[in-house]
Motif scaffolding. Structure first.
Motif, PDB file in Angstrom:
ATOM      1  N   ILE A  54       0.875  -1.180   0.000  1.00 51.94           N
ATOM      2  CA  ILE A  54       0.000   0.000   0.000  1.00 51.94           C
ATOM      3  C   ILE A  54       0.905   1.220   0.000  1.00 51.94           C
ATOM      4  CG2 ILE A  54      -1.644   1.369   1.326  1.00 51.94           C
ATOM      5  CD1 ILE A  54      -2.850  -1.076   2.454  1.00 51.94           C
ATOM      6  N   PHE A  55       0.586   2.154  -0.859  1.00 49.27           N
ATOM      7  CA  PHE A  55       1.301   3.430  -0.887  1.00 49.27           C
ATOM      8  C   PHE A  55       0.218   4.505  -0.906  1.00 49.27           C
ATOM      9  CE2 PHE A  55       3.808   6.333  -4.075  1.00 49.27           C
ATOM     10  CZ  PHE A  55       3.784   7.369  -3.153  1.00 49.27           C
ATOM     11  N   SER A  56       0.094   5.213   0.211  1.00 45.79           N
ATOM     12  CA  SER A  56      -1.009   6.172   0.290  1.00 45.79           C
ATOM     13  C   SER A  56      -0.525   7.611   0.326  1.00 45.79           C
ATOM     14  CB  SER A  56      -1.875   5.891   1.520  1.00 45.79           C
ATOM     15  OG  SER A  56      -1.226   6.317   2.692  1.00 45.79           O
ATOM     16  N   THR A  57      -1.314   8.451  -0.318  1.00 45.74           N
ATOM     17  CA  THR A  57      -1.117   9.896  -0.247  1.00 45.74           C
ATOM     18  C   THR A  57      -2.513  10.506  -0.337  1.00 45.74           C
ATOM     19  OG1 THR A  57       0.131  11.764  -1.142  1.00 45.74           O
ATOM     20  CG2 THR A  57      -0.800  10.248  -2.756  1.00 45.74           C
ATOM     21  N   GLY A  58      -2.617  11.824  -0.370  1.00 50.69           N
ATOM     22  CA  GLY A  58      -3.958  12.398  -0.475  1.00 50.69           C
ATOM     23  C   GLY A  58      -4.008  13.825  -0.002  1.00 50.69           C
ATOM     24  N   THR A  59      -5.221  14.275   0.289  1.00 54.03           N
ATOM     25  CA  THR A  59      -5.390  15.685   0.675  1.00 54.03           C
ATOM     26  C   THR A  59      -6.150  15.828   1.988  1.00 54.03           C
ATOM     27  OG1 THR A  59      -7.178  15.698  -0.964  1.00 54.03           O
ATOM     28  CG2 THR A  59      -5.144  16.827  -1.563  1.00 54.03           C
ATOM     29  N   ASP A  60      -5.708  16.837   2.745  1.00 50.88           N
ATOM     30  CA  ASP A  60      -6.244  17.164   4.060  1.00 50.88           C
ATOM     31  C   ASP A  60      -7.166  18.354   3.845  1.00 50.88           C
ATOM     32  OD1 ASP A  60      -6.607  17.619   6.733  1.00 50.88           O
ATOM     33  OD2 ASP A  60      -4.473  17.868   7.224  1.00 50.88           O
ATOM     34  N   GLU A  61      -8.474  18.143   3.984  1.00 48.68           N
ATOM     35  CA  GLU A  61      -9.406  19.134   3.444  1.00 48.68           C
ATOM     36  C   GLU A  61     -10.241  19.870   4.486  1.00 48.68           C
ATOM     37  OE1 GLU A  61     -11.499  17.420   0.143  1.00 48.68           O
ATOM     38  OE2 GLU A  61      -9.709  16.380  -0.583  1.00 48.68           O
ATOM     39  N   HIS A  62     -10.092  19.472   5.754  1.00 47.32           N
ATOM     40  CA  HIS A  62     -10.895  20.158   6.771  1.00 47.32           C
ATOM     41  C   HIS A  62     -10.059  21.213   7.501  1.00 47.32           C
ATOM     42  CE1 HIS A  62     -13.582  16.381   6.779  1.00 47.32           C
ATOM     43  NE2 HIS A  62     -14.201  17.361   6.157  1.00 47.32           N
TER      44      HIS A  62
ATOM     45  N   GLN B  80       1.141  13.250 -13.038  1.00 51.19           N
ATOM     46  CA  GLN B  80       2.112  13.709 -14.048  1.00 51.19           C
ATOM     47  C   GLN B  80       3.539  13.292 -13.703  1.00 51.19           C
ATOM     48  OE1 GLN B  80       1.886  18.009 -14.665  1.00 51.19           O
ATOM     49  NE2 GLN B  80       1.517  17.479 -16.798  1.00 51.19           N
ATOM     50  N   ALA B  81       3.814  13.219 -12.394  1.00 47.79           N
ATOM     51  CA  ALA B  81       5.169  12.860 -11.957  1.00 47.79           C
ATOM     52  C   ALA B  81       5.321  11.347 -11.771  1.00 47.79           C
ATOM     53  CB  ALA B  81       5.501  13.593 -10.654  1.00 47.79           C
ATOM     54  N   ALA B  82       4.322  10.598 -12.229  1.00 47.23           N
ATOM     55  CA  ALA B  82       4.352   9.128 -12.155  1.00 47.23           C
ATOM     56  C   ALA B  82       4.477   8.612 -10.725  1.00 47.23           C
ATOM     57  CB  ALA B  82       5.475   8.565 -13.037  1.00 47.23           C
ATOM     58  N   ILE B  83       3.805   9.282  -9.800  1.00 47.62           N
ATOM     59  CA  ILE B  83       3.764   8.799  -8.412  1.00 47.62           C
ATOM     60  C   ILE B  83       2.799   7.601  -8.403  1.00 47.62           C
ATOM     61  CG2 ILE B  83       3.181   9.388  -6.014  1.00 47.62           C
ATOM     62  CD1 ILE B  83       5.567  11.001  -7.138  1.00 47.62           C
ATOM     63  N   SER B  84       3.327   6.444  -8.008  1.00 41.95           N
ATOM     64  CA  SER B  84       2.529   5.218  -8.184  1.00 41.95           C
ATOM     65  C   SER B  84       1.736   4.856  -6.924  1.00 41.95           C
ATOM     66  CB  SER B  84       3.455   4.071  -8.581  1.00 41.95           C
ATOM     67  OG  SER B  84       4.481   3.926  -7.603  1.00 41.95           O
ATOM     68  N   TYR B  85       1.039   5.860  -6.379  1.00 41.80           N
ATOM     69  CA  TYR B  85       0.247   5.609  -5.162  1.00 41.80           C
ATOM     70  C   TYR B  85      -0.833   4.561  -5.441  1.00 41.80           C
ATOM     71  CZ  TYR B  85      -2.861   8.883  -7.579  1.00 41.80           C
ATOM     72  OH  TYR B  85      -3.647   9.493  -8.530  1.00 41.80           O
ATOM     73  N   THR B  86      -1.147   3.796  -4.397  1.00 42.08           N
ATOM     74  CA  THR B  86      -2.255   2.843  -4.532  1.00 42.08           C
ATOM     75  C   THR B  86      -3.540   3.437  -3.955  1.00 42.08           C
ATOM     76  OG1 THR B  86      -1.739   1.836  -2.406  1.00 42.08           O
ATOM     77  CG2 THR B  86      -0.735   0.816  -4.355  1.00 42.08           C
ATOM     78  N   HIS B  87      -3.402   4.398  -3.038  1.00 41.82           N
ATOM     79  CA  HIS B  87      -4.568   5.026  -2.407  1.00 41.82           C
ATOM     80  C   HIS B  87      -4.380   6.544  -2.419  1.00 41.82           C
ATOM     81  CE1 HIS B  87      -4.823   0.977  -0.910  1.00 41.82           C
ATOM     82  NE2 HIS B  87      -5.950   1.210  -0.277  1.00 41.82           N
ATOM     83  N   PHE B  88      -5.384   7.246  -2.879  1.00 41.10           N
ATOM     84  CA  PHE B  88      -5.383   8.710  -2.768  1.00 41.10           C
ATOM     85  C   PHE B  88      -6.569   9.057  -1.877  1.00 41.10           C
ATOM     86  CE2 PHE B  88      -6.122  13.095  -3.714  1.00 41.10           C
ATOM     87  CZ  PHE B  88      -4.867  13.610  -4.022  1.00 41.10           C
ATOM     88  N   ILE B  89      -6.273   9.390  -0.636  1.00 40.73           N
ATOM     89  CA  ILE B  89      -7.371   9.600   0.323  1.00 40.73           C
ATOM     90  C   ILE B  89      -7.688  11.088   0.469  1.00 40.73           C
ATOM     91  CG2 ILE B  89      -5.702   9.455   2.255  1.00 40.73           C
ATOM     92  CD1 ILE B  89      -8.106   8.469   3.955  1.00 40.73           C
ATOM     93  N   ARG B  90      -8.958  11.379   0.625  1.00 34.99           N
ATOM     94  CA  ARG B  90      -9.391  12.750   0.905  1.00 34.99           C
ATOM     95  C   ARG B  90     -10.155  12.713   2.227  1.00 34.99           C
ATOM     96  NH1 ARG B  90     -12.600  15.091  -4.062  1.00 34.99           N
ATOM     97  NH2 ARG B  90     -12.506  16.857  -2.608  1.00 34.99           N
ATOM     98  N   THR B  91      -9.881  13.698   3.090  1.00 32.63           N
ATOM     99  CA  THR B  91     -10.548  13.620   4.402  1.00 32.63           C
ATOM    100  C   THR B  91     -12.034  13.948   4.294  1.00 32.63           C
ATOM    101  OG1 THR B  91      -9.724  15.845   4.857  1.00 32.63           O
ATOM    102  CG2 THR B  91      -8.537  14.014   5.864  1.00 32.63           C
ATOM    103  N   THR B  92     -12.472  14.428   3.135  1.00 33.63           N
ATOM    104  CA  THR B  92     -13.914  14.655   2.962  1.00 33.63           C
ATOM    105  C   THR B  92     -14.616  13.391   2.446  1.00 33.63           C
ATOM    106  OG1 THR B  92     -13.394  15.630   0.816  1.00 33.63           O
ATOM    107  CG2 THR B  92     -13.813  17.160   2.611  1.00 33.63           C
ATOM    108  N   ASP B  93     -13.856  12.305   2.218  1.00 35.51           N
ATOM    109  CA  ASP B  93     -14.496  11.046   1.814  1.00 35.51           C
ATOM    110  C   ASP B  93     -15.383  10.552   2.959  1.00 35.51           C
ATOM    111  OD1 ASP B  93     -13.049  11.040  -0.542  1.00 35.51           O
ATOM    112  OD2 ASP B  93     -11.485   9.681   0.206  1.00 35.51           O
ATOM    113  N   ASP B  94     -16.558  10.037   2.597  1.00 37.78           N
ATOM    114  CA  ASP B  94     -17.489   9.586   3.644  1.00 37.78           C
ATOM    115  C   ASP B  94     -16.900   8.475   4.506  1.00 37.78           C
ATOM    116  OD1 ASP B  94     -19.407  11.400   3.062  1.00 37.78           O
ATOM    117  OD2 ASP B  94     -20.531  10.071   1.705  1.00 37.78           O
ATOM    118  N   ASN B  95     -16.203   7.524   3.858  1.00 37.90           N
ATOM    119  CA  ASN B  95     -15.674   6.407   4.666  1.00 37.90           C
ATOM    120  C   ASN B  95     -14.652   6.905   5.678  1.00 37.90           C
ATOM    121  OD1 ASN B  95     -13.729   6.874   2.671  1.00 37.90           O
ATOM    122  ND2 ASN B  95     -12.954   4.785   2.791  1.00 37.90           N
TER     123      ASN B  95
END
Ligand code: ME8
Length: 560
Positions: A84-92, A124-139
Motif C-alpha cells: 500500500i502506498f497512500s497519499t492524499g489531501t487534508d481538506e478540513h 504527471q510525476a508518475a507517483i505510483s500511489y495505490t490510495h489517494f485519500i481525501r478527508t472529505t471522503d465519507d468512509n
C-alpha cells in the motif's frame, strides 16, 4: 479466529502479515484477534495528506517522490509485493475553511478543485500511489467518528476550559512560551513565524500526558525516527515538563468545516481527523484493519511533533502498534530562500514537468535532496546535472554502444571466457564496481538516500564511458572483432544493470533504455542486477541479444 495475549501483539502481527492467509487484524483493549482469510499487504508506506489551502509545490512532490522511489524499489526487489502506498489531501480545518471563503466557492467545491490539482501533479510525476485519500471522503469521516468514540470510551478525552494561542496556518495551539509579540502589536509563532490568535473555549482534551513514557520507550527501544537528528528533537520535547494534554476539538461556531464530534456542538480538531487517514487507508472498521502497522511514514520536519508525539499517543490510546519507521526530511528552499506565496517563489511541479518532463523533474529532486539538510533548488545547477548525467553520461553511452558505426550487428554479444584475456585495469575496475553496485544502491535506497544511490550508478557509468574511450571500439571494429565484442558486452551490461537500478528514480527513461536493450519486463528485477553476464552461472546459458530496432534519444540536452 486467533486470540493473542497483548504482549505478543506487535511481533505476532508482524509475523501474521507475512503469512499468506490472514486478512483482518483486530485490536481490542486486552486481546487481539486476527481473522484468517486472505493475504494482507506486507508493505505500507504513507505520505502526509496535503492541505488544499494552496496548490501543490515541489516540497509536496518531493515527499511523494521519496515514498514513490522507495515503493518502486521494494517492488523491484519483490515484483509480487502486495503493498500500500497512500497519499492524499487534508481538506478540513480553519485554514481550508478560510481559503474557500476567499474564493466564493463552497468548501466542498473548493476542495474538489484543489485536491484534483494534487492528484494531477502526482499523476504527471508518475507517483505510483495505490490510495489517494481525501478527508472529505465519507468512509474516512466514519472512521474518524469511530476513533473518537473509542478514545472517549477508553477515558482518553475530557471537557475542559482551554485558553491558548492558535495558529490557523499551522492549525495548532501554542503555549505563551512559543509565541512572540512583534512591533506591529500582533503575536506570532516563534517556530513558524505565522500569526496567532487568542482562543478561549471549552474543548475536548486528549490525555497526552498519559502516553509520554510509552512514547519515550518506543523511541528508545525501537529507534524508529530517521535521520537521528530528528529523534533527538522528539526526545527533547518529550522530556520537557510542559508537554501537557492537547485540545482535540474546536467549537462548531468557530469551525464548521470538519467532522462533527458525535452528539455535540464541536468539530474534531483537524490534526486528529488528518492523522486518522492512515487508519482509513488501512481499512479500519469496527476495530479491525487489513494492514498494520505502517512500514514507513514519510513526512517533512515541520510536522514532526504531530507524527512523533500526537500520532503515537493516539495509537497507544487505541491499543494499536506504532509505525515501524518515520522518515523525516528537511525542506526545499528556492535559490536559497524559503518558498512562500508572498515572495512569489513557489515552484509548481506542473511547470517543471511541462518544461523538462517527468523524469527530469524526478531526477532533479531525488538527485539533489537529502533528508537531513534543507535542499536548495537552484535551476542552473539542476540543469547542469541533467545534461551532464542523463544526457551525456547515460544517454551518450547508449548512443555510442548502439550506433551502427560501433555495433554493426546491433546486438549485445554473449560473454565469452576468453574475454578475460582482454582485461585491463579499467575493465577490472568496472567489473568490480558493477559487482558491488546492487548492494551499494540497495543500502542507499533503503535508507532514503536516493542521491547516494544515483551517485553510485553514475560512477559506474562514468567508468564505462572511460572504458569505451580507452578501448576505442570504432577502431576495434576494423582490427579486432573479438575485443570489440568484449567492449560491447561489458559496456552494455553496465547499461543494463544501471537501467534496472534507475527504475525507481526515472521510471520512463529506464524503461526506454531497457526496451532498447531488449530486456524483457520479467528480467528487470533487482535480482537481475546481481547476476552479471560474467558470473559462472550466466556463462552456461548466454545467447546473443538483438537490440531493439527503434532509434532512441534517452534524454535530450536542455539548452536555456
Ligand atoms: O502539514 N520542502 O499539510 P501541508 C519539502 N495536512 N517538503 C515540504 C515543503 C518544503 N519546502 N513544504 C511542505 C500538512 N512540504 C498536514 C499534514 S498528515 C496527517 C497532515 C511537505 O500541506 C512536507 O512533507 O502543510 C511537509 O511535512 C508537508 O508537505 C506539509 O504539507
Amino acid at each position: 479466529m486467533l486470540k493473542l495475549p497483548p504482549i505478543l501483539l506487535q511481533n505476532e502481527v508482524r509475523r501474521c502479515l507475512t503469512k499468506p492467509d490472514f486478512k483482518l487484524i483486530r485490536f481490542t483493549r486486552k486481546t487481539s484477534t486476527i481473522s484468517t482469510e486472505k493475504s494482507p499487504p506486507s508493505y505500507f508506506i504513507t505520505t502526509p495528506i496535503f492541505y488544499v489551502n494552496s496548490v501543490p509545490h515541489i516540497g509536496h512532490l518531493y515527499t511523494a517522490l521519496l515514498a514513490d522511489a522507495h515503493y518502486r524499489f521494494r517492488k523491484l526487489k519483490d515484483p509480487d509485493l502486495n503493498g500500500i502506498f497512500s497519499t492524499g489531501t487534508d481538506e478540513h480545518g480553519m485554514k481550508v475553511q478560510q481559503a474557500a471563503l476567499k474564493t466564493g466557492a463552497s468548501p466542498q467545491e473548493y476542495c474538489n478543485t484543489v485536491s484534483e490539482k494534487f492528484r494531477h501533479a502526482f499523476d504527471q510525476a508518475a507517483i505510483s500511489y495505490t490510495h489517494f485519500i481525501r478527508t472529505t471522503d465519507d468512509n474516512h469521516k466514519d472512521v474518524v467518528t469511530e476513533i473518537w468514540n473509542k478514545l472517549l470510551d477508553g477515558g482518553h478525552l475530557y471537557r475542559d476550559d482551554y485558553s491558548s494561542w492558535y495558529s490557523v496556518q499551522d492549525e495548532t495551539f501554542l503555549p505563551g512560551t512559543q509565541v512572540e509579540q512583534r512591533a506591529d502589536g500582533h503575536h506570532y509563532s516563534c517556530e513558524s513565524g505565522h500569526k496567532v490568535e487568542w482562543a478561549s473555549e471549552i474543548n475536548w482534551c486528549f490525555r497526552l500526558e498519559r502516553q509520554r513514557e510509552s512514547i519515550l520507550k518506543w523511541i528508545n527501544d525501537k529507534d524508529p525516527i530517521r535521520p537521528a537528528v530528528f529523534s533527538n528533537q522528539v526526545k527533547a520535547w518529550l522530556e520537557d515538563d510542559r508537554l501537557g494534554d492537547i485540545s482535540v476539538s474546536r467549537p462548531m461556531s468557530r469551525l464548521s468545516w470538519g467532522v462533527a464530534v458525535p452528539g455535540g456542538e464541536d468539530t474534531v480538531y483537524v490534526w486528529l481527523d488528518a492523522l486518522v487517514n492512515y487508519l482509513t487507508v488501512a481499512g479500519y472498521k469496527n476495530g479491525s484493519v487489513s494492514c498494520w502497522p505502517p512500514t514507513v511514514q514519510v513526512l517533512g520536519k515541520d510536522i514532526l511533533k504531530f507524527h512523533a508525539i500526537y500520532w503515537p499517543a493516539f495509537l497507544l490510546a487505541l491499543d494499536m502498534p506504532l509505525p515501524e519507521r518515520l522518515l523525516v526530511h528537511s525542506h526545499w528552499l528556492v535559490e536559497d530562500v524559503k518558498m512562500s506565496k508572498s515572495l512569489g517563489n513557489v515552484l509548481c511541479p506542473n511547470d517543471l514537468i511541462n518544461s523538462y518532463g517527468s523524469d527530469a523533474t524526478r531526477y532533479m529532486l531525488l538527485r539533489e535532496g537529502v533528508p537531513h539538510m534543507d535542499g536548495n533548488f537552484c535551476k542552473h545547477r539542476m540543469l547542469h546535472y541533467l545534461n551532464l548525467e542523463l544526457a551525456d553520461t547515460l544517454g551518450n553511452l547508449l548512443n555510442r554502444t548502439c550506433s551502427t558505426g560501433v555495433n554493426p550487428a546491433q546486438v549485445i554479444p554473449p560473454w565469452k571466457p576468453l574475454f578475460q584475456s582482454y582485461a585491463t585495469e579499467l575493465s577490472s575496475n568496472l567489473m568490480e564496481h558493477l559487482e558491488k553496485l546492487p548492494e551499494l544502491v540497495e543500502q542507499s535506497y533503503e535508507n532514503f538516500y536516493f542521491y547516494q544511490g544515483i551517485v553510485h550508478v553514475m560512477d559506474a557509468l562514468r567508468i564505462t564511458n572511460q572504458f569505451v574511450q580507452e578501448e576505442k571500439p570504432w577502431d576495434l571494429k576494423k582490427t579486432n572483432q573479438e575485443r570489440l565484442e568484449f567492449v560491447l558486452a561489458l559496456s552494455l551490461e553496465s547499461l543494463r544493470i544501471s537501467g534496472i537500478l534507475l527504475k525507481p528514480i526515472v521510471p520512463t527513461l529506464a524503461e526506454t533504455l531497457l526496451i532498447k536493450l531488449n530486456i524483457t519486463p520479467s528480467q528487470q528485477t533487482f535480482q537481475h542486477t546481481k547476476k552479471n553476464t560474467w558470473s559462472p552461472c550466466a556463462q552456461t546459458n548466454q545467447s546473443i541479444i538483438e537490440l531493439d530496432k527503434q532509434k532512441v534519444v534517452l534524454f535530450r540536452k536542455i539548452r536555456e
